[in-house]
Design a protein around this motif. Structure first.
Motif, PDB file in Angstrom:
ATOM      1  N   ILE A  12      -6.623  35.053   3.303  1.00  0.00           N
ATOM      2  CA  ILE A  12      -6.818  34.732   4.723  1.00  0.00           C
ATOM      3  C   ILE A  12      -6.541  33.254   4.943  1.00  0.00           C
ATOM      4  N   SER A  13      -5.420  32.996   5.610  1.00  0.00           N
ATOM      5  CA  SER A  13      -5.133  31.628   6.046  1.00  0.00           C
ATOM      6  C   SER A  13      -4.802  31.643   7.528  1.00  0.00           C
ATOM      7  N   ASN A  14      -4.895  32.805   8.115  1.00  0.00           N
ATOM      8  CA  ASN A  14      -4.473  33.002   9.508  1.00  0.00           C
ATOM      9  C   ASN A  14      -5.617  32.669  10.466  1.00  0.00           C
TER      10      ASN A  14
ATOM     11  N   LEU B  68     -12.664  31.038   5.043  1.00  0.00           N
ATOM     12  CA  LEU B  68     -13.492  31.353   3.867  1.00  0.00           C
ATOM     13  C   LEU B  68     -14.649  32.269   4.230  1.00  0.00           C
ATOM     14  N   GLU B  69     -15.179  32.097   5.423  1.00  0.00           N
ATOM     15  CA  GLU B  69     -16.220  33.023   5.897  1.00  0.00           C
ATOM     16  C   GLU B  69     -15.682  34.442   6.015  1.00  0.00           C
TER      17      GLU B  69
ATOM     18  N   ILE C 271     -12.175  17.258  11.543  1.00  0.00           N
ATOM     19  CA  ILE C 271     -13.207  18.299  11.708  1.00  0.00           C
ATOM     20  C   ILE C 271     -12.618  19.612  12.198  1.00  0.00           C
ATOM     21  N   GLY C 272     -11.511  19.537  12.898  1.00  0.00           N
ATOM     22  CA  GLY C 272     -10.875  20.779  13.365  1.00  0.00           C
ATOM     23  C   GLY C 272     -10.255  21.540  12.210  1.00  0.00           C
ATOM     24  N   PHE C 273      -9.588  20.812  11.330  1.00  0.00           N
ATOM     25  CA  PHE C 273      -9.051  21.477  10.135  1.00  0.00           C
ATOM     26  C   PHE C 273     -10.192  22.073   9.310  1.00  0.00           C
ATOM     27  N   GLU C 274     -11.262  21.283   9.187  1.00  0.00           N
ATOM     28  CA  GLU C 274     -12.407  21.753   8.410  1.00  0.00           C
ATOM     29  C   GLU C 274     -12.947  23.072   8.980  1.00  0.00           C
ATOM     30  N   ALA C 275     -13.093  23.132  10.284  1.00  0.00           N
ATOM     31  CA  ALA C 275     -13.644  24.334  10.915  1.00  0.00           C
ATOM     32  C   ALA C 275     -12.738  25.539  10.681  1.00  0.00           C
ATOM     33  N   GLN C 276     -11.439  25.286  10.793  1.00  0.00           N
ATOM     34  CA  GLN C 276     -10.454  26.356  10.616  1.00  0.00           C
ATOM     35  C   GLN C 276     -10.512  26.905   9.176  1.00  0.00           C
TER      36      GLN C 276
ATOM     37  N   PRO D 114     -15.289  35.362  -4.675  1.00  0.00           N
ATOM     38  CA  PRO D 114     -14.072  34.548  -4.853  1.00  0.00           C
ATOM     39  C   PRO D 114     -14.307  33.116  -4.380  1.00  0.00           C
ATOM     40  N   GLN D 115     -13.617  32.192  -5.021  1.00  0.00           N
ATOM     41  CA  GLN D 115     -13.785  30.783  -4.643  1.00  0.00           C
ATOM     42  C   GLN D 115     -12.893  30.381  -3.479  1.00  0.00           C
ATOM     43  N   HIS D 116     -11.786  31.060  -3.361  1.00  0.00           N
ATOM     44  CA  HIS D 116     -10.889  30.774  -2.234  1.00  0.00           C
ATOM     45  C   HIS D 116     -10.905  32.015  -1.342  1.00  0.00           C
ATOM     46  N   THR D 117      -9.891  32.174  -0.478  1.00  0.00           N
ATOM     47  CA  THR D 117      -9.924  33.353   0.404  1.00  0.00           C
ATOM     48  C   THR D 117      -9.261  34.560  -0.238  1.00  0.00           C
ATOM     49  N   ASN D 118      -8.860  34.447  -1.488  1.00  0.00           N
ATOM     50  CA  ASN D 118      -8.250  35.596  -2.181  1.00  0.00           C
ATOM     51  C   ASN D 118      -9.327  36.620  -2.521  1.00  0.00           C
ATOM     52  N   VAL D 119      -9.159  37.828  -2.036  1.00  0.00           N
ATOM     53  CA  VAL D 119     -10.039  38.926  -2.431  1.00  0.00           C
ATOM     54  C   VAL D 119      -9.146  39.984  -3.079  1.00  0.00           C
ATOM     55  N   CYS D 120      -9.341  40.194  -4.374  1.00  0.00           N
ATOM     56  CA  CYS D 120      -8.469  41.091  -5.132  1.00  0.00           C
ATOM     57  C   CYS D 120      -9.219  42.381  -5.427  1.00  0.00           C
ATOM     58  N   PHE D 121      -8.622  43.499  -5.034  1.00  0.00           N
ATOM     59  CA  PHE D 121      -9.362  44.762  -5.181  1.00  0.00           C
ATOM     60  C   PHE D 121      -8.400  45.944  -5.301  1.00  0.00           C
ATOM     61  N   TRP D 122      -8.947  46.991  -5.916  1.00  0.00           N
ATOM     62  CA  TRP D 122      -8.249  48.273  -5.894  1.00  0.00           C
ATOM     63  C   TRP D 122      -8.894  49.163  -4.842  1.00  0.00           C
ATOM     64  N   TYR D 123      -8.046  49.894  -4.154  1.00  0.00           N
ATOM     65  CA  TYR D 123      -8.561  50.987  -3.335  1.00  0.00           C
ATOM     66  C   TYR D 123      -8.227  52.292  -4.059  1.00  0.00           C
TER      67      TYR D 123
END
Lengths: 600, 600
Positions: free
Chosen positions: B576-578, B490-491, B480-485, B514-523
């Motif tokens: 985001i994996s941090n 993803l949030e 459950i700790g891994f799950e929360a992390q 996005p389905q994972h934490t990858n957010v791909c964008f141009w600024y």
């Protein structure tokens, strides 16, 4: 919490399996022992220092008995966290101990960094772990400690509940797991641990590995590992200089072990001769064949299987009685292969074979490779380190003619595992062979010199930082320090050889002084020394080494390897790479073999 | 000693390059800062604790400024070693510090274990290193610290002398090298470090990695790693249960990274279909072809090149706009290949692509694999960890139908590098595929159950212990700790996506959440937002991300990756994996991109 039973045996049973511990049983006893052992009052100072160093009373547990799996008695456990309790450490001398009494049974990993206001708790927790490790280190070097507290797999599996749970365990439980893991671990630093080519524990190397873990990064690009990438560059260059390549030019990489380094070499050799194989595969090239001595490491065949070359295309060349490849047989087999229409592309000479420690004649082999235009690889995983020794490097004469060299500093140089280098004479070849130009990692429009993004020449994507421990050890010892360490191991093996070669009950597996630290011998218990039936004697002898080895492990006094080879029945292969070993430890080994084998 | 200049800049120049330090400049200032920052008096206690914890005055250096490369002022340096000096730590509060004043400049690595009477010196040295590491850890999590103190390779190469020397350096020099290495290292634990799929630093994982280094052993046999071998067994079984294989049956191994795990999978698939390839090589089998999405990781092609299959035999399947493999195209290409007489043997579906974070439709792919009898591999190096989350694991529905799965706990689960698992559904296949029966290592007459000698199923011979950090973290967090992390990461990415999707100056690279934490964008900096010439605009935009990234590194405020993909010009790939990152750090990232890109 469903996790209380994990690793912990619970109150009454706690010590039941703890038969191997030889540590003093109280803080006072430990301090007294330390004070007796250490001169100049360091003992009690050390004691004081260590008590100061940590957090809770668990420090004591760690110091006293690194292997105890029960929970600490925790006199302070009922106090709220973050209170400070002054106490005495239990020495004969009184001292001012200030213990930050953190109650780990109330804390969880979520209370550590990056949690808010967790700096102090985090430091106390990590310090507690370090205290456990420091105690383990001191214990590991102590000859009165067992090399291993051995249990059979089923025993070890059943004596603890180590299934992974859904719920978290407290930090107290985590510390108990750390202690238990070390209790049943093998003490690879122990002066009498001779079981593998990699033995011993270097303190600077260990410190460097702790730092590497803390830096927690990856070798693929300069941007995420600037210092480590540069240190790899500097160190590989130095290693190539020592091999003897002009100005240390060439290429190389630290890979996850000698088997992978050897596989890289084979991959490069194939690509050099048939670059189209990268795109078109093996179906585009003629039948390739590789050559290596019958005594070479199994990774050559393993690599050939993986690379789609096939183990049958690795031709085993005869070795002489002392384990060296016979150049005449090499040339003969090359010619045979060519006559069949096969293409010889790779010769792997071994510098320091795994069992005999033999050095193949590199000059003669390089002449043959040159003549037939074959890539010459030197597998110096075990023997390459002898290049650091002015007294012994002649054994690798001709290595500078090789196209590639495997050299594992984690073996004879005692760098912590893992640390294996592949050195390559031709620059740029690795990059061309392996690069895939992943644009998410190796962007071509970065603002720094891209030649330091070394990741695309590797088979791996992410690559562990293996360089810092070698670099820091080299800095700490200097080249002369490595040389002294290596020379000493060779002296010890010569001592062992001289001691047993004419001793009653011993037979050497091959004649003459070993070239590396491998000493291969049979021990014949008195009962079989005079057996007349040679087959019967051989059959008996085959069982001796395994039984003595099993007994060594059960007593935990020492560990040494054995194996059969060809038609030779099981013999001991003693190797010395352990910087902690002394002449007395060699004496001990012999006495122990005789003690444990007397009745066989 | 020729080594004085190594890394050390000497007296006057010492601080010259030390522009990035933001640490307090005196012990007193540090204590005050700590006391202010931490509630409940922990600050001064922490201060006292740390001063107690170490040896010499160097502790202070470490605490105050982990990056300082000059030598400590060493008030105690003139005292003989092994004397004890009581002092105060410099806090506002007076305290009783007992410092074991060891003068490291007089000591060398040969004074440490296994030297005689070296226990105290060894502990003091290691403790000093640990103090440096603890200070670095606390600093790493501090948002006021730079993520990186960046220098160009040539600058970093020239600003220090780091050649390896013949002569040894003192332990003081070694400590200075440790500090300097960390000064220029990237702080991968920093809450604003988003550059790779592997970010963050877990405290229990770190403790476990320190223990692993200390145990310094090797995974090939039970006899040298009894606990670690069993923990690998337990953990792999648990991971297979989570995948959904009945009773967690199957096989697996921890390998040196996802690329090697993927290569193992391809190797097994080939062996399963054509076992003769092991002995006879690729020339004995028909032309094999593998299939994977055009968005898949480059390691699939790299593996094919190495295994002698060839990159041209890896057929890239079209992905839809969001990066998912299109099953219809897969089937079409399989049929095409079969028509040409090629043999489809391997499909690698990706669960979490590197750039878009897309999850290929596993159920549809598995239907196709079943229909054509092709090995189905799931490269879940990045996305496999979502199996731990009840909210997100549906994205991998169908994974239980795979023949093999790559899953890297060192990415989304923040296990320290490296930790990559290959899980295999069929038992025994790895062993048959890779075993070479080396009799010096895998003796068949050992006294314990040989099924725990797992080394012969690996491509490696020696294998680093990667299991303990994962096991201990799992124990500490629970599932459950891994799950929360994972859910939290993803949030955060959903927050980022919602924040920028309609924001002025941003364009998303693909539509939809996005389905994972990858957010791909141009600024788009203001100057190019309204450019009419589309080609001109594209050309400009291509240069924006590299410049902003370079500025991020020079300021050291944050790090995020960018790349082009297909015909799309350079865009930011935020991942985001941090576990240390918060909503505020996401806000900061956006502000920082806008600040650094405003003038472009």
């Amino acid at each position: 919490m469903a996790s209380q039973g994990f690793w912990s045996l619970g109150g009454d049973n706690a010590g039941a399996n703890n038969t191997g511990s030889q540590s003093p049983s109280t803080p006072r006893a430990w301090c007294q022992a330390a004070a007796q052992k250490l001169s100049g009052g360091i003992g009690s100072k050390l004691c004081g220092m260590l008590v100061h160093s940590g957090g809770s009373g668990g420090v004591w547990l760690a110091l006293l008995n690194v292997g105890e799996v029960e929970k600490p008695a925790e006199p302070a456990a009922k106090q709220p966290p973050e209170t400070e309790a002054a106490g005495t450490c239990g020495c004969n001398k009184s001292c001012n101990c200030t213990k930050a009494a953190v109650v780990f049974s109330d804390l969880y990993s979520t209370d550590l960094l990056p949690a808010m206001d967790s700096d102090a708790k985090t430091m106390t927790f990590l310090q507690e772990v370090v205290d456990i490790l420091l105690a383990y280190i001191v214990e590991s070097f102590d000859r009165d400690t067992k090399v291993i507290d051995f249990h059979y797999p089923n025993e070890l599996l059943q004596m603890n509940n180590w299934e992974l749970q859904g719920e978290p365990a407290s930090l107290d439980d985590i510390l108990i797991s750390c202690r238990a893991t070390l209790k049943y671990a093998i003490k690879t630093a122990h002066p009498r641990y001779f079981n593998q080519l990699s033995t011993g524990l270097d303190m600077v190397g260990l410190a460097a590995d702790w730092l590497t873990s803390t830096a927690n990064t990856n070798m693929f690009t300069y941007e995420v590992a600037p210092v480590f990438v540069l240190l790899e560059y500097v160190t590989l260059k130095k290693m190539r200089e020592i091999i003897g390549w002009p100005d240390g030019r060439g290429d190389g990489i630290f890979s996850p072990g000698g088997a992978i380094s050897n596989m890289y070499a084979m991959l490069l050799a194939r690509f050099k001769m048939f670059p189209e194989v990268k795109e078109k595969g093996m179906s585009s090239v003629p039948r390739l064949v590789a050559f290596t001595s019958e005594h070479s490491h199994f990774s050559i065949k393993k690599g050939a299987a993986a690379l789609g070359i096939g183990t049958e295309s690795v031709i085993c060349i005869k070795a002489d009685e002392s384990g060296k490849l016979i150049p005449g047989d090499l040339e003969k087999r090359i010619l045979e292969a060519k006559q069949k229409g096969f293409v010889p592309f790779f010769v792997s000479a071994t510098a320091g074979t795994t069992v005999y420690g033999a050095f193949d004649p590199l000059i003669a082999i390089s002449d043959i490779c040159k003549k037939y235009n074959i890539w010459m690889h030197v597998d110096g995983a075990w023997g390459g380190s002898l290049l650091m020794s002015r007294r012994h490097r002649w054994k690798l004469d001709g290595v500078e003619r090789a196209n590639s060299v495997t050299w594992n500093p984690h073996k004879m140089m005692s760098v912590p595992l893992q640390c294996s280098a592949l050195l390559v004479r031709e620059e740029g070849l690795m990059q061309n062979c392996n690069q895939m130009h992943a644009c998410y990692l190796f962007q071509q429009d970065k603002h720094y010199d891209l030649s330091y993004d070394t990741g695309d020449k590797a088979l791996q994507c992410g690559r562990h930082v293996d360089i810092f421990k070698l670099w820091l050890m080299w800095r700490a010892k200097g080249t002369i320090g490595f040389e002294a360490q290596i020379d000493k191991c060779l002296e010890l093996s010569e001592y062992l050889y001289n001691k047993i070669k004419d001793r009653e009950g011993y037979e050497m597996v091959f004649d003459g002084k070993p070239q590396h630290t491998n000493v291969c011998f049979w021990y014949l218990p008195p009962g079989i020394r005079h057996m007349e039936d040679k087959e019967e004697r051989k059959k008996h002898l085959h069982k001796v080494a395994p039984v003595i080895k099993a007994r060594m492990m059960e007593y935990g006094t020492t560990m040494v390897s054995y194996q059969p080879q060809g038609d030779k029945v099981n013999f001991f292969r003693m190797v010395i790479s352990n910087p902690a070993a002394t002449f007395q430890d060699i004496d001990f080994l012999i006495e122990e073999i005789e003690r444990l084998g007397l009745d066989l």
